[in-house]
Design a protein around this motif. Structure first.
Motif, mmCIF file in Angstrom:
data_model
loop_
_atom_site.group_PDB
_atom_site.id
_atom_site.type_symbol
_atom_site.label_atom_id
_atom_site.label_comp_id
_atom_site.label_asym_id
_atom_site.label_seq_id
_atom_site.Cartn_x
_atom_site.Cartn_y
_atom_site.Cartn_z
ATOM 1 N N TYR A 76 58.618 -9.926 59.858
ATOM 2 C CA TYR A 76 59.529 -9.145 58.623
ATOM 3 C C TYR A 76 59.317 -7.914 59.965
ATOM 4 C CZ TYR A 76 59.099 -12.287 55.054
ATOM 5 O OH TYR A 76 59.465 -13.649 54.339
ATOM 6 N N GLY A 77 58.962 -7.700 61.032
ATOM 7 C CA GLY A 77 59.048 -6.323 61.751
ATOM 8 C C GLY A 77 57.808 -5.087 61.247
ATOM 9 N N VAL A 78 56.429 -6.239 60.307
ATOM 10 C CA VAL A 78 55.494 -4.922 60.733
ATOM 11 C C VAL A 78 54.720 -4.979 61.278
ATOM 12 C CG1 VAL A 78 53.912 -4.653 58.618
ATOM 13 C CG2 VAL A 78 55.795 -5.553 57.569
ATOM 14 N N ASP A 79 53.967 -4.440 62.466
ATOM 15 C CA ASP A 79 52.775 -5.059 63.224
ATOM 16 C C ASP A 79 51.663 -3.893 62.538
ATOM 17 O OD1 ASP A 79 50.892 -5.013 65.598
ATOM 18 O OD2 ASP A 79 52.150 -3.466 66.050
ATOM 19 N N VAL A 80 50.507 -4.779 62.163
ATOM 20 C CA VAL A 80 49.220 -4.214 61.433
ATOM 21 C C VAL A 80 48.020 -4.728 62.032
ATOM 22 C CG1 VAL A 80 49.861 -5.353 58.962
ATOM 23 C CG2 VAL A 80 48.189 -2.653 59.900
ATOM 24 N N ASP A 81 46.690 -4.885 62.039
ATOM 25 C CA ASP A 81 45.646 -5.407 61.757
ATOM 26 C C ASP A 81 45.495 -6.794 60.252
ATOM 27 O OD1 ASP A 81 43.425 -6.386 62.691
ATOM 28 O OD2 ASP A 81 42.296 -5.017 62.766
ATOM 29 N N VAL A 82 45.918 -7.374 60.226
ATOM 30 C CA VAL A 82 45.740 -8.204 59.127
ATOM 31 C C VAL A 82 44.780 -8.325 58.517
ATOM 32 C CG1 VAL A 82 47.406 -9.552 60.090
ATOM 33 C CG2 VAL A 82 46.010 -10.498 60.296
ATOM 34 N N THR A 83 43.169 -7.600 59.808
ATOM 35 C CA THR A 83 41.461 -8.528 59.502
ATOM 36 C C THR A 83 41.294 -7.512 58.634
ATOM 37 O OG1 THR A 83 41.354 -7.308 61.010
ATOM 38 C CG2 THR A 83 41.606 -10.021 60.678
ATOM 39 N N ARG A 84 41.837 -5.904 58.319
ATOM 40 C CA ARG A 84 41.678 -4.864 57.642
ATOM 41 C C ARG A 84 41.378 -4.628 56.845
ATOM 42 N NH1 ARG A 84 44.708 0.124 59.959
ATOM 43 N NH2 ARG A 84 44.068 1.280 58.188
ATOM 44 N N PRO A 85 40.955 -3.948 55.523
ATOM 45 C CA PRO A 85 40.758 -4.384 54.226
ATOM 46 C C PRO A 85 42.146 -3.302 53.716
ATOM 47 C CG PRO A 85 38.891 -3.322 54.539
ATOM 48 C CD PRO A 85 39.350 -3.476 56.058
ATOM 49 N N GLY B 169 48.159 2.666 54.809
ATOM 50 C CA GLY B 169 48.848 3.781 53.865
ATOM 51 C C GLY B 169 49.885 2.922 52.599
ATOM 52 N N MET B 170 50.029 3.661 51.829
ATOM 53 C CA MET B 170 50.226 3.145 50.647
ATOM 54 C C MET B 170 51.880 2.190 51.165
ATOM 55 S SD MET B 170 49.185 3.105 47.736
ATOM 56 C CE MET B 170 50.663 2.939 46.743
ATOM 57 N N GLY B 171 52.684 2.909 52.146
ATOM 58 C CA GLY B 171 54.005 2.293 52.705
ATOM 59 C C GLY B 171 53.740 0.952 52.691
ATOM 60 N N PRO C 138 60.958 -0.556 45.481
ATOM 61 C CA PRO C 138 60.332 -1.119 46.120
ATOM 62 C C PRO C 138 60.112 -0.287 47.030
ATOM 63 C CG PRO C 138 62.604 -2.537 45.932
ATOM 64 C CD PRO C 138 62.408 -1.320 45.507
ATOM 65 N N THR C 139 61.059 1.062 47.233
ATOM 66 C CA THR C 139 60.586 1.756 47.957
ATOM 67 C C THR C 139 60.523 3.766 48.044
ATOM 68 O OG1 THR C 139 63.481 2.676 47.989
ATOM 69 C CG2 THR C 139 63.182 1.157 48.652
ATOM 70 N N SER C 140 60.133 3.551 46.672
ATOM 71 C CA SER C 140 59.710 4.710 46.398
ATOM 72 C C SER C 140 57.633 5.422 47.052
ATOM 73 C CB SER C 140 59.154 4.174 45.061
ATOM 74 O OG SER C 140 58.208 3.199 45.223
ATOM 75 N N PRO D 208 61.961 5.733 55.596
ATOM 76 C CA PRO D 208 63.427 5.617 56.384
ATOM 77 C C PRO D 208 63.041 3.878 57.055
ATOM 78 C CG PRO D 208 63.353 8.168 56.353
ATOM 79 C CD PRO D 208 61.657 7.649 55.865
ATOM 80 N N ARG D 209 62.043 3.904 57.837
ATOM 81 C CA ARG D 209 62.213 3.293 58.950
ATOM 82 C C ARG D 209 61.869 2.325 57.853
ATOM 83 N NH1 ARG D 209 57.208 1.046 60.824
ATOM 84 N NH2 ARG D 209 56.366 2.926 60.502
ATOM 85 N N GLU D 210 60.388 2.208 57.208
ATOM 86 C CA GLU D 210 59.909 1.199 56.325
ATOM 87 C C GLU D 210 61.502 0.679 55.616
ATOM 88 O OE1 GLU D 210 55.365 2.026 56.426
ATOM 89 O OE2 GLU D 210 56.762 3.080 55.114
ATOM 90 N N VAL D 211 62.010 1.223 55.265
ATOM 91 C CA VAL D 211 63.110 1.050 54.136
ATOM 92 C C VAL D 211 64.182 0.274 54.430
ATOM 93 C CG1 VAL D 211 64.943 1.763 53.100
ATOM 94 C CG2 VAL D 211 63.125 3.209 52.257
ATOM 95 N N ASP D 212 64.147 0.812 56.013
ATOM 96 C CA ASP D 212 65.271 -0.282 57.341
ATOM 97 C C ASP D 212 64.798 -2.321 57.135
ATOM 98 O OD1 ASP D 212 67.168 1.250 57.593
ATOM 99 O OD2 ASP D 212 65.920 2.512 58.868
ATOM 100 N N THR D 213 64.052 -1.464 57.525
ATOM 101 C CA THR D 213 62.127 -3.249 57.281
ATOM 102 C C THR D 213 62.642 -4.097 56.049
ATOM 103 O OG1 THR D 213 61.350 -2.059 59.350
ATOM 104 C CG2 THR D 213 59.990 -4.220 58.008
ATOM 105 N N LEU D 214 62.061 -3.215 55.305
ATOM 106 C CA LEU D 214 62.410 -3.827 54.168
ATOM 107 C C LEU D 214 63.621 -4.158 53.637
ATOM 108 C CD1 LEU D 214 61.527 -4.699 50.486
ATOM 109 C CD2 LEU D 214 62.296 -2.041 50.031
ATOM 110 N N PHE D 215 65.372 -3.723 53.660
ATOM 111 C CA PHE D 215 66.274 -4.484 53.480
ATOM 112 C C PHE D 215 66.576 -5.126 55.061
ATOM 113 C CE2 PHE D 215 68.288 0.206 52.272
ATOM 114 C CZ PHE D 215 67.620 0.259 50.503
ATOM 115 N N GLY D 216 65.872 -5.690 56.098
ATOM 116 C CA GLY D 216 65.880 -6.589 56.711
ATOM 117 C C GLY D 216 65.556 -8.062 55.649
ATOM 118 N N ILE D 217 63.653 -7.275 55.155
ATOM 119 C CA ILE D 217 63.520 -8.849 54.814
ATOM 120 C C ILE D 217 64.717 -9.533 53.012
ATOM 121 C CG2 ILE D 217 61.742 -9.267 53.315
ATOM 122 C CD1 ILE D 217 60.085 -7.491 54.553
#
Length: 502
Positions: free
Chosen positions: A129-138, A143-145, A168-170, A174-183
């Motif tokens: 989905y274009g989200v790069d994050v450490d999945v082991t972090r709490p 961030g809220m986004g 969902p975009t509140s 903007p970059r994350e909105v583009d990712t959401l719309f891709g989903i």
């Protein structure tokens, strides 16, 4: 496209309130369907019926061609209906991976949780989905986004046939909105039905196929979004006759305040992440400045920022030419800025206290001498404002919670006026009160302005903003799009500004 989830003539009643009446909604496979309406239109109630939070009093639900009854949100989720709310409802102390697979964790041969597999699958899912994050972090360390994106990915990853996205975009950049719309596009291609709730017109016209408009708990329009121009959509949401608005356009012209008259309030560059972006408002003595905009445009946030109730990332506020420190309600009150909140029951009145106690509450520091407050001075102030504002109560000792909504609103106004303010911020001052009381409150606001008070007025009723304001600062998505003055203060110009695509 075949319908997956259909609501037919759905109704819901609460004590003294009809929340929904004969509402129809059909969500089709591979469709993104917009659900729009102002505050109180019934959007949240309809969503709660679709997801098993409420049971309908009237009408029926059909899911995948069969009559459906969801006894709980869990039952709806198990059936394949996922909801992502504006406020992320995941477990902040658990890891990203744990949240993604909550309730469906992979297990090894011994039936124990397979954390290695869960983390690997979580990385693969988010990466797709274009989200790069450490999945082991709490989750709470992100961030809220990103948290919102995790919630959306979780909903999309299950065996879901319907996804409901509520604002969902509140919290997204903007970059994350583009990712959401891709989903969302991926969900559409997979044949999932998406119900998209948002007040942002640009987003609706970018991603949605069809639209359902609710007003006052009733269905007022349903059809292809592309066939509904923006101006017509806004007019439909607000219940305004577009042709009548056009015909009666420039009918108001008030006396202008001279440009060299010293402002009593100057707010410049007010900025708060995801809420306000470089908002400026100027109010002169005796002037009523309306804040115009649709739900979520930033009207209340602007007033809260000026009143010190919303932390700011940037901007300045000047009262009578003196710079005021922002971010503190107490500082704002001492400077002469007070605010009537939108929800008088939650943020205003103290219902179990008397009329007297509610009125003098804000004035107690000014009335005290060596820590003691004279009852005689209290009575004098209370008597003055009860007469001036025509507050109807059996006595100053009557419990304020027993008064009508209009009189409760007057008590709040009296409390603010006790502080001898320079600027009065009014957020929905006539909401929930009857027609007679509404006219009285509007008359009081005009009187206060005539006495030199600077007033900022917020109302969801466009005619109230137009008729009551000398100027209107028009907001959209937390930004000022224009300021209307003089003959331009009319509904036609306001509607044009709200939907202007330039």
């Amino acid at each position: 496209m075949d319908p997956i989830l259909v609501a037919t003539s759905v109704g819901k009643r609460f004590p003294g309130v009809v929340a929904l009446s004969e509402v129809d909604l059909a969500l089709a496979a591979g469709e993104v369907h917009a659900l729009v309406g102002e505050n109180g239109a019934g959007k949240s109630t309809l969503i709660k019926i679709l997801t098993g939070v409420y049971q309908p009093d009237d009408g029926t639900l059909t899911y995948r061609g069969e009559p459906a009854t969801f006894a709980s949100p869990m039952a709806a989720q198990q059936a394949g209906i996922a909801t992502v709310y504006q406020e992320v409802n995941l477990v902040p102390l658990r890891s990203v991976a744990s949240n993604l697979f909550l309730g469906r964790e992979p297990r090894n041969r011994l039936g124990l949780l397979d954390f290695r597999a869960m983390n690997r699958q979580a990385r693969e899912l988010l990466s797709s989905y274009g989200v790069d994050v450490d999945v082991t972090r709490p989750l709470r360390t992100l961030g809220m986004g990103v948290q919102q994106m995790v919630a959306v990915a979780r909903a999309a990853a299950t065996q879901t046939r319907v996804v409901i996205l509520d604002e969902p975009t509140s919290s997204l950049e903007p970059r994350e909105v583009d990712t959401l719309f891709g989903i969302i596009e991926r969900l559409r291609s997979d044949g999932v039905a998406v119900l998209y709730v948002s007040h942002r017109l640009d987003e609706l016209y970018r991603i949605c196929d069809r639209v359902t408009v609710l007003r006052d708990g009733r269905l007022v329009h349903s059809g292809l979004l592309a066939e509904l121009p923006r101006l017509r959509l806004v007019a439909t949401m607000l219940g305004r006759d577009l042709e009548e608005v056009r015909r009666d356009g420039a009918t108001k012209f008030e006396g202008e305040h001279t440009a060299d008259e010293k402002p009593v309030l100057t707010a410049t560059g007010l900025t708060s992440k995801h809420r306000l972006d470089d908002v400026s408002v100027t109010v002169r003595p005796g002037e009523i400045v309306g804040l115009g905009g649709l739900l979520g445009a930033g009207r209340s946030e602007t007033a809260m920022a000026i009143a010190g109730a919303l932390p700011l990332d940037g901007g300045e506020v000047f009262v009578a030419g003196r710079r005021m420190r922002t971010g503190s309600v107490a500082v704002a009150m001492r400077a002469g800025v007070v605010m009537l909140p939108e929800d008088r029951k939650a943020d205003g009145i103290l219902p179990d206290l008397s009329v007297r106690e509610n009125i003098v509450l804000a004035a107690l520091p000014r009335l005290s001498r060596t820590g003691l407050v004279s009852r005689k001075r209290q009575d004098a102030i209370v008597d003055t404002f009860m007469k001036r504002l025509r507050i109807k109560a059996s006595s100053p000792d009557q419990r304020v919670g027993d008064l009508s909504g209009g009189n409760q609103q007057k008590v709040l106004l009296a409390r603010l006026l006790c502080t001898q303010p320079k600027v009065l911020l009014l957020d929905e001052p006539t909401r929930g009160i009857d027609v007679g009381a509404k006219a009285e409150v509007q008359g009081l606001v005009d009187e206060l302005a005539a006495e030199g008070l600077g007033v900022v007025l917020i109302s969801s009723e466009f005619d109230e903003v137009v008729e009551g304001s000398d100027a209107i600062v028009v907001l959209r998505e937390g930004r000022v799009v224009t300021t209307l003055r003089g003959a331009d203060v009319n509904e036609a110009a306001l509607l044009d500004a709200l939907v202007d695509e330039t």
